[in-house]
Scaffold this motif. Sequence first.
Motif, PDB file in Angstrom:
ATOM      1  N   SER A 100      12.362   2.175  52.524  1.00 45.85           N
ATOM      2  CA  SER A 100      12.598   1.175  51.328  1.00 45.85           C
ATOM      3  C   SER A 100      11.649  -0.082  51.264  1.00 45.85           C
ATOM      4  O   SER A 100      11.694  -0.712  50.540  1.00 45.85           O
ATOM      5  N   GLY A 101      11.037  -0.527  52.483  1.00 46.53           N
ATOM      6  CA  GLY A 101      10.310  -1.698  52.377  1.00 46.53           C
ATOM      7  C   GLY A 101      11.295  -2.786  52.981  1.00 46.53           C
ATOM      8  O   GLY A 101      10.680  -3.921  52.886  1.00 46.53           O
ATOM      9  N   ILE A 102      12.680  -2.702  52.931  1.00 49.88           N
ATOM     10  CA  ILE A 102      13.363  -3.665  53.329  1.00 49.88           C
ATOM     11  C   ILE A 102      13.242  -4.003  54.920  1.00 49.88           C
ATOM     12  O   ILE A 102      13.220  -3.226  55.776  1.00 49.88           O
ATOM     13  N   SER A 103      12.915  -5.374  55.185  1.00 49.89           N
ATOM     14  CA  SER A 103      12.665  -5.779  56.530  1.00 49.89           C
ATOM     15  C   SER A 103      14.166  -5.521  57.188  1.00 49.89           C
ATOM     16  O   SER A 103      15.060  -6.054  57.121  1.00 49.89           O
ATOM     17  N   VAL A 104      13.916  -5.185  58.711  1.00 51.46           N
ATOM     18  CA  VAL A 104      15.241  -5.198  59.678  1.00 51.46           C
ATOM     19  C   VAL A 104      15.475  -6.518  59.775  1.00 51.46           C
ATOM     20  O   VAL A 104      16.754  -6.647  60.373  1.00 51.46           O
ATOM     21  N   ASN A 105      14.763  -7.607  59.390  1.00 53.44           N
ATOM     22  CA  ASN A 105      15.129  -9.006  59.685  1.00 53.44           C
ATOM     23  C   ASN A 105      15.892  -9.732  58.554  1.00 53.44           C
ATOM     24  O   ASN A 105      15.954 -10.781  58.278  1.00 53.44           O
TER      25      ASN A 105
END
Length: 205
Positions: A112-117
């Motif tokens: 998704s391109g969502i950062s884990v941070n």
Amino acid sequence: MPKRGYHHGNLKAALMESALDLIEKKGPTGFTLSEAAKQAGVTPAAVYRHFEGREDLIAEAARQGYEIFADLMEHAYQSGQPSALAAFEATGRAYLAFARKFPGHYIAMFESGISVNRTPELAAASARANEVLEKAAEDLSKHIPEDRRPPASMFSAHIWAMSHGVVELFARNSPGRASPFPPEDLLETGIGVYLRGLGLIRPDD
């Protein structure tokens, strides 16, 4: 469609169910928040009681995914005890099993391109999943002479990368690509080659 979720005090769960279905069918950028709301049977305005936008919804799907993933990895690790080798191999297989059983979560986590941070909660869930594999790698690497022992973080990263590659190339029905062997066999033999190179299992006769 009868409205659900909001009137039953379960709006967030209904939205997540819809989002995971849409992520799997259309990809993480192929749907709108309004679509998720419509499929959940609520108005778009109601969605904003829990999420500021689509990316927040996807980030929550990723967080849930990492929690499930970490639980599965921990169970696999424990089921392989007391053998460090069996525990390590079990965590690799758990990766493949997770991708197949929870495709919506898997896509939210890794595609998704969502950062884990993005949020502290997402970062913590991701770290817990990584720690299980690193713990399994550390247990196994104790059998390697210290002067030839890779860091546990590198060891686990290699296996994570191998597992991820098998999933992406051969276990997720990539268009036009067919595996010449079952993904489970590819992963098992790949891990075997890696472990033989480290002297952790005997060479084939």
